[in-house]
Structures are given as C-alpha cells and as structure tokens.
Scaffold this motif. Structure first.
Motif, mmCIF file in Angstrom:
data_model
loop_
_atom_site.group_PDB
_atom_site.id
_atom_site.type_symbol
_atom_site.label_atom_id
_atom_site.label_comp_id
_atom_site.label_asym_id
_atom_site.label_seq_id
_atom_site.Cartn_x
_atom_site.Cartn_y
_atom_site.Cartn_z
ATOM 1 N N GLN A 1 47.337 38.491 45.898
ATOM 2 C CA GLN A 1 47.203 39.871 45.462
ATOM 3 C C GLN A 1 46.496 39.888 44.112
ATOM 4 O O GLN A 1 46.861 39.121 43.216
ATOM 5 C CB GLN A 1 48.600 40.474 45.330
ATOM 6 C CG GLN A 1 48.611 41.967 45.488
ATOM 7 C CD GLN A 1 50.038 42.494 45.585
ATOM 8 O OE1 GLN A 1 50.961 41.907 45.040
ATOM 9 N NE2 GLN A 1 50.199 43.604 46.252
ATOM 10 N N CYS A 2 45.488 40.733 43.984
ATOM 11 C CA CYS A 2 44.785 40.890 42.710
ATOM 12 C C CYS A 2 45.767 41.447 41.674
ATOM 13 O O CYS A 2 46.430 42.444 41.915
ATOM 14 C CB CYS A 2 43.605 41.844 42.894
ATOM 15 S SG CYS A 2 42.768 42.259 41.347
ATOM 16 N N THR A 3 45.855 40.780 40.522
ATOM 17 C CA THR A 3 46.820 41.218 39.504
ATOM 18 C C THR A 3 46.377 42.510 38.818
ATOM 19 O O THR A 3 47.169 43.152 38.150
ATOM 20 C CB THR A 3 47.044 40.131 38.429
ATOM 21 O OG1 THR A 3 45.781 39.638 38.013
ATOM 22 C CG2 THR A 3 47.892 39.004 38.969
ATOM 23 N N GLN A 4 45.100 42.895 39.009
ATOM 24 C CA GLN A 4 44.642 44.157 38.418
ATOM 25 C C GLN A 4 44.879 45.336 39.355
ATOM 26 O O GLN A 4 45.472 46.332 38.965
ATOM 27 C CB GLN A 4 43.153 44.069 38.056
ATOM 28 C CG GLN A 4 42.893 43.086 36.919
ATOM 29 C CD GLN A 4 41.455 43.111 36.456
ATOM 30 O OE1 GLN A 4 40.748 44.088 36.611
ATOM 31 N NE2 GLN A 4 41.017 41.995 35.887
ATOM 32 N N CYS A 5 44.386 45.220 40.599
ATOM 33 C CA CYS A 5 44.383 46.398 41.474
ATOM 34 C C CYS A 5 45.318 46.282 42.679
ATOM 35 O O CYS A 5 45.578 47.270 43.352
ATOM 36 C CB CYS A 5 42.956 46.700 41.951
ATOM 37 S SG CYS A 5 42.363 45.578 43.219
ATOM 38 N N GLY A 6 45.799 45.086 42.987
ATOM 39 C CA GLY A 6 46.698 44.928 44.121
ATOM 40 C C GLY A 6 46.001 44.654 45.435
ATOM 41 O O GLY A 6 46.640 44.498 46.470
ATOM 42 N N ASN A 7 44.675 44.582 45.412
ATOM 43 C CA ASN A 7 43.902 44.235 46.605
ATOM 44 C C ASN A 7 44.200 42.784 47.010
ATOM 45 O O ASN A 7 44.747 42.013 46.234
ATOM 46 C CB ASN A 7 42.410 44.388 46.277
ATOM 47 C CG ASN A 7 41.513 44.200 47.481
ATOM 48 O OD1 ASN A 7 41.950 44.327 48.613
ATOM 49 N ND2 ASN A 7 40.246 43.918 47.230
ATOM 50 N N LEU A 8 43.889 42.437 48.251
ATOM 51 C CA LEU A 8 44.063 41.062 48.713
ATOM 52 C C LEU A 8 42.718 40.348 48.721
ATOM 53 O O LEU A 8 41.741 40.867 49.258
ATOM 54 C CB LEU A 8 44.670 41.043 50.125
ATOM 55 C CG LEU A 8 46.101 41.580 50.231
ATOM 56 C CD1 LEU A 8 46.512 41.702 51.688
ATOM 57 C CD2 LEU A 8 47.073 40.678 49.474
ATOM 58 N N PRO B 1 40.813 38.107 39.206
ATOM 59 C CA PRO B 1 40.659 39.409 39.842
ATOM 60 C C PRO B 1 39.824 39.354 41.125
ATOM 61 O O PRO B 1 38.992 38.474 41.281
ATOM 62 C CB PRO B 1 39.961 40.256 38.768
ATOM 63 C CG PRO B 1 39.526 39.328 37.695
ATOM 64 C CD PRO B 1 40.281 38.065 37.844
ATOM 65 N N CYS B 2 40.081 40.332 42.002
ATOM 66 C CA CYS B 2 39.404 40.360 43.296
ATOM 67 C C CYS B 2 37.916 40.672 43.131
ATOM 68 O O CYS B 2 37.473 41.074 42.059
ATOM 69 C CB CYS B 2 40.070 41.394 44.197
ATOM 70 S SG CYS B 2 39.725 43.114 43.741
ATOM 71 N N ALA B 3 37.168 40.513 44.217
ATOM 72 C CA ALA B 3 35.722 40.712 44.176
ATOM 73 C C ALA B 3 35.361 42.134 43.748
ATOM 74 O O ALA B 3 34.342 42.356 43.088
ATOM 75 C CB ALA B 3 35.116 40.392 45.538
ATOM 76 N N LEU B 4 36.201 43.118 44.100
ATOM 77 C CA LEU B 4 35.904 44.510 43.749
ATOM 78 C C LEU B 4 36.119 44.735 42.255
ATOM 79 O O LEU B 4 35.326 45.406 41.593
ATOM 80 C CB LEU B 4 36.774 45.474 44.559
ATOM 81 C CG LEU B 4 36.611 45.408 46.076
ATOM 82 C CD1 LEU B 4 37.549 46.395 46.755
ATOM 83 C CD2 LEU B 4 35.170 45.687 46.483
ATOM 84 N N CYS B 5 37.201 44.190 41.704
ATOM 85 C CA CYS B 5 37.474 44.324 40.267
ATOM 86 C C CYS B 5 36.437 43.569 39.442
ATOM 87 O O CYS B 5 36.105 43.965 38.329
ATOM 88 C CB CYS B 5 38.866 43.811 39.922
ATOM 89 S SG CYS B 5 40.177 44.942 40.396
ATOM 90 N N ALA B 6 35.932 42.442 40.000
ATOM 91 C CA ALA B 6 35.024 41.587 39.248
ATOM 92 C C ALA B 6 33.569 42.054 39.348
ATOM 93 O O ALA B 6 32.716 41.563 38.620
ATOM 94 C CB ALA B 6 35.137 40.152 39.734
HETATM 95 ZN ZN LIG Z 1 41.251 43.858 42.154
#
Ligand SMILES: [Zn+2]
Length: 197
Positions: free
Chosen positions: A55-62, A67-72
């Motif tokens: 789980q992404c620690t910023q947004c909760g995405n998997l 951070p996940c690809a979307l946050c990054a």
């Molecule tokens: Zn994220």
C-alpha cells in the motif's frame, strides 16, 4: 494430485468475488488442464504480487513501489486530490483517463451499522495531505448512498478551514469499489461536472 488438493483449490477459488462454487469448479478444471500455460504462471504471479505489492504510504493505492507510480509521477497535478473509498474506484477513474491529479484511498466509508468510524479510515492522512501548501481542491468521489453521503459531509467538515475547495462528483455514483461499474463516459461526465460541497 489427491482429491483433497482439488477440493482445497476449488474452495479457495470460490472465495474470489464473482466466483461461486460452480465457476470455481470450472476455473479449477481449466487450471489443471492448462498446467504449464496457465496454472504455473498464475501461481508465480500470485506469489510475486503477494511478496511485492504494497500500500502506498501517501495515497493508499496498491503498487510495487512506495510512493506509488501515481504519487511519484511529476506530470500529475499535485494541487488536486481525488478521494475514493476503494482502490477499485481509483482504477475505474484511471481507466476513464480524464483525471490527472492525485488520489487518496480512504479504505471504505463511514458506517454506523458496520462499526466503521473515522479511525478505521485514512481520514487523518487526508487531512494532513489536504493541509499541505499548494493543494487547491479535494474531490470527493464517494458514493451517493447514505453511508457515502455521511462520509462526504464528515470529510467536508474535517477539511473546512484548510483553505482548499471541496467538491463532489456530479452524479450519484455507487459506493465502495463500485465506480467500477460505471462506464467511462458517465464517470468522465461526473468528474467534469463536479460541484462544490
Ligand atoms: Zn500513492
């Protein structure tokens, strides 16, 4: 393979959403018939996903990255945060291809009946992120059910005073994981015609 192994496989498959005992039996048979081309690669993919997806620690995405690809992704607009109940909703919005901001996955909706309060959801993380300089708007992409509306009102209250605009999708959308059932055009229209809370 002993009969009990097959039964165990069927029982596990039957726990998957959309698969009852009958489709689980069909799926198990198909896997056993296609051992090399389907069953082994599936087993490998399951093990790898179990080991690497988090789980992404910023947004909760998997994602496999945190951070996940979307946050990054620097091309995504960090001034927009779209709040969804479930990762399936995030996937649905991504498939529609219209939203280019960031997300925040709550992990469900408030529910008195199921005993889900704000502590069970990632509300604190949302408030923290929405308070960061540069965030302009929080879009609540949460269902129009009673629980969804309660959640949206609660979040609007919590976000009030942070200096960010709070909006909701225009059309009533189903709750928790079920944005997935909307076609991309409906979702796109709901996002474009979002209105202030
Ligand atoms: Zn994220």
């Amino acid at each position: 393979m002993a009969v009990s192994d097959i039964d165990r496989l069927i029982q596990l498959l039957a726990k998957l959403p959309g698969l009852g005992p009958r489709s689980a039996r069909r799926a198990a048979l198909q896997l056993l018939k296609k051992r090399d081309s389907l069953m082994q690669p599936l087993a490998k993919a399951l093990l790898e996903a179990a080991a690497n997806v988090r789980q992404c620690t910023q947004c909760g995405n998997l994602d496999t990255a945190d951070p996940c690809a979307l946050c990054a992704d620097p091309r995504r607009d960090a001034a927009l945060i779209c709040v969804v109940a479930d990762v399936a909703d995030l996937w649905a919005l991504e498939r529609s291809g219209t939203y280019r901001g960031r997300y925040h996955v709550l992990g469900g909706t408030l529910s008195a009946l199921d005993g889900i309060g704000p502590e069970q959801l990632d509300v604190a993380g949302l408030v923290r992120r929405a308070g960061v300089a540069g965030v302009r708007e929080v879009i609540l992409a949460i269902g129009a059910t009673v629980d969804g509306q309660t959640t949206a009102h609660y979040l609007a209250d919590r976000l009030a005073g942070l200096g960010v605009a709070v909006s909701r999708l225009a059309h009533g959308v189903p709750v928790g994981g079920e944005l997935d059932y909307l076609d991309d055009g409906t979702l796109m229209a709901a996002l474009k015609a979002r209105r202030p809370v």
